[in-house]
Design an enzyme around this catalytic site. Structure first.
Site, mmCIF file in Angstrom:
data_model
loop_
_atom_site.group_PDB
_atom_site.id
_atom_site.type_symbol
_atom_site.label_atom_id
_atom_site.label_comp_id
_atom_site.label_asym_id
_atom_site.label_seq_id
_atom_site.Cartn_x
_atom_site.Cartn_y
_atom_site.Cartn_z
ATOM 1 C CB THR A 39 -0.916 0.046 1.241
ATOM 2 O OG1 THR A 39 -0.111 -0.192 2.388
ATOM 3 C CG2 THR A 39 -2.015 -0.991 1.170
ATOM 4 N N GLY A 124 17.858 -11.758 3.904
ATOM 5 C CA GLY A 124 16.848 -12.442 3.087
ATOM 6 C C GLY A 124 15.625 -12.857 3.885
ATOM 7 C CG LEU A 127 12.716 -9.722 9.403
ATOM 8 C CD1 LEU A 127 13.452 -10.432 10.518
ATOM 9 C CD2 LEU A 127 11.309 -9.364 9.854
ATOM 10 C CB SER A 128 13.557 -3.823 6.052
ATOM 11 O OG SER A 128 12.439 -3.868 5.254
ATOM 12 C CD GLU A 162 16.322 -0.677 -0.868
ATOM 13 O OE1 GLU A 162 16.294 -1.585 -1.702
ATOM 14 O OE2 GLU A 162 16.585 -0.846 0.338
ATOM 15 C CG ASP A 174 11.065 -1.750 3.606
ATOM 16 O OD1 ASP A 174 9.915 -2.039 3.986
ATOM 17 O OD2 ASP A 174 11.576 -2.224 2.579
ATOM 18 C CE1 TYR A 223 7.750 -4.033 -3.207
ATOM 19 C CE2 TYR A 223 8.394 -2.487 -4.922
ATOM 20 C CZ TYR A 223 7.884 -2.733 -3.667
ATOM 21 O OH TYR A 223 7.498 -1.685 -2.870
HETATM 22 C C1 GLA Z 1 8.966 -4.090 0.501
HETATM 23 C C2 GLA Z 1 9.167 -2.656 0.040
HETATM 24 C C3 GLA Z 1 8.209 -1.720 0.764
HETATM 25 C C4 GLA Z 1 6.766 -2.213 0.662
HETATM 26 C C5 GLA Z 1 6.673 -3.692 1.009
HETATM 27 C C6 GLA Z 1 5.320 -4.273 0.723
HETATM 28 O O1 GLA Z 1 9.312 -4.229 1.846
HETATM 29 O O2 GLA Z 1 10.495 -2.248 0.264
HETATM 30 O O3 GLA Z 1 8.336 -0.416 0.240
HETATM 31 O O4 GLA Z 1 6.229 -1.947 -0.604
HETATM 32 O O5 GLA Z 1 7.620 -4.476 0.306
HETATM 33 O O6 GLA Z 1 4.328 -3.677 1.479
#
Ligand code: GLA
Length: 387
Positions: A39, A124, A127-128, A162, A174, A223
């Site tokens: 979203t 991987g 969890l960003s 990114e 994130d 993505y």
């Molecule tokens: C990844 C992207 C975020 C977001 C999520 C899905 O984590 O980096 O920006 O779009 O996917 O909600």
């Protein structure tokens, strides 16, 4: 929530490698996405949380133009010139640091730095770890180079890293989550206004993270394609609805149902996911305010179903964990977290059931795939800071 052992290990490694102390150390946590999937770039709403796993970045200025950057886990060093910061095709982890440095300093600086990063976010895992690296880099280097930067600008610098250095057209979720976390609280963000607030979960809730270690091919390409489908759908709704539509945030589920016939079925399904997610986040906010955790958890299960069927960003490993979670006593909700196609499932559970639920999830996964998934308890944690 800063892990002192990880911090101390970084300082020791830094001293040994560079022969001096860092001038600055910053920390940034990873994040879980609790409700509101894909979203953010559709200008909608998300519930997320910064977590008790993160990345430290230590740095000191160098006396030349050279930047030396070390990945503390591998103790691998790369070098580049402070005034010539370009993405690299090898050791691509450096691109998150380079992109953030370039964005922060407006394409470079007169003198370089000696930097090292080290943390405990499983790679991987969804969890960003990359956003945690960008935000810890950004805070440390802003301090080192005496650059003033507000959180939203720093989040955008990380996002740009990114987009242009790593090729993933992600939203801002994130980075904002890593910066805006508070202990024990969720972050609720409006990705149109970029205003966020911290929302109490109460003592009856905790999260488990089930890392499946699954990472399916073409993740970033997939993505970007999902994002394109959402943008195509928004452009279509702008032509048929009688109010302005800038993003899918402006389309209700009722409008989608009436007008979806003008879109190819797949594109219509893709659009239904973020539209439904926005409605679930707003409903979830009401449920949390009234203390209805089971109601909130049910929305998490719905969210996963929407990912699985409409957005098709789940995978068998994630589905197995979510299905198992539905049958485990004490589990209130479960869903994939983040981009999808692998990574982790986030599970909402009462703290008293965390241990038994963890064991049950790991064994249900092992029964299907021959080895357990990694389950850890996640605590919503404070956001990024300079130490
Ligand atoms: C990844 C992207 C975020 C977001 C999520 C899905 O984590 O980096 O920006 O779009 O996917 O909600």
């Amino acid at each position: 929530m800063i892990n002192k052992h990880v911090h101390d290990e970084l300082i020791q490694k830094y001293r040994k490698h560079f022969g001096r102390d860092p001038e600055v150390v910053a920390y940034a946590p990873g994040r879980i996405e609790v409700l509101g999937n894909h979203t953010d770039y559709n200008e909608g709403f998300v519930f997320s949380a910064a977590i008790n796993f993160g990345t430290f970045f230590a740095a000191a200025k160098s006396t030349s133009k050279q930047c030396r950057l070390v990945a503390g886990d591998l103790m691998k060093e790369v070098t580049f010139e402070a005034n010539d910061v370009t993405p690299s095709k090898t050791d691509t982890w450096q691109n998150y640091v380079k992109g953030t440095f370039a964005g922060l300093t407006n394409q470079g600086a007169a003198v370089g730095f000696d930097g090292m990063f080290f943390g405990n976010i499983p790679l991987g895992s969804g969890l960003s770890s990359s956003a945690a690296l960008e935000m810890s880099t950004g805070l440390a280097l802003a301090k080192l180079y005496k650059i003033t930067v507000d959180p939203v600008t720093l989040a955008k610098i990380g996002q740009k890293a990114e987009h242009t250095y790593a090729g993933c057209k992600c939203g801002l979720l994130d980075q904002i989550s890593s910066l805006a976390g508070q202990e024990g609280k969720l972050v609720k963000t409006d990705f149109r206004s970029l205003v966020y607030e911290n929302v109490e979960m109460g003592p009856d809730a905790c999260f488990l993270m089930c890392n499946t270690h699954a990472k399916h091919a073409l993740v970033d390409g997939a993505y970007n394609r999902l994002r394109e489908a959402c943008e195509t759908a928004a452009a279509y709704f702008a032509t048929v609805l009688r109010h302005p539509v800038k993003a899918l945030r402006d389309v209700s589920m009722a409008e989608w149902a009436l007008y979806k016939g003008g879109l190819p079925e797949t594109v219509a399904n893709r659009a239904a996911h973020p539209i439904g997610e926005d409605e679930r986040v707003l409903k979830g906010a009401e449920l949390l305010a009234s203390g209805d955790l089971p109601g909130f958890g049910a929305l998490m299960f719905d969210s996963h179903e929407s990912s699985r069927i409409l957005f098709q960003n789940s995978c068998e490993e994630l589905d197995v964990v979510v299905e198992a979670a539905k049958k485990i006593p004490g589990v209130l909700g479960a869903r994939l977290s983040g981009g999808g196609f692998g990574g982790s499932v986030v599970v909402l559970v009462h703290p008293r059931d965390a241990e038994t639920a963890s064991a049950a999830l790991a064994s249900a996964y092992a029964a299907k795939f021959g080895k357990p998934c990694d389950v850890s308890v996640i605590k919503p944690a404070p956001g990024a800071c300079v130490l």
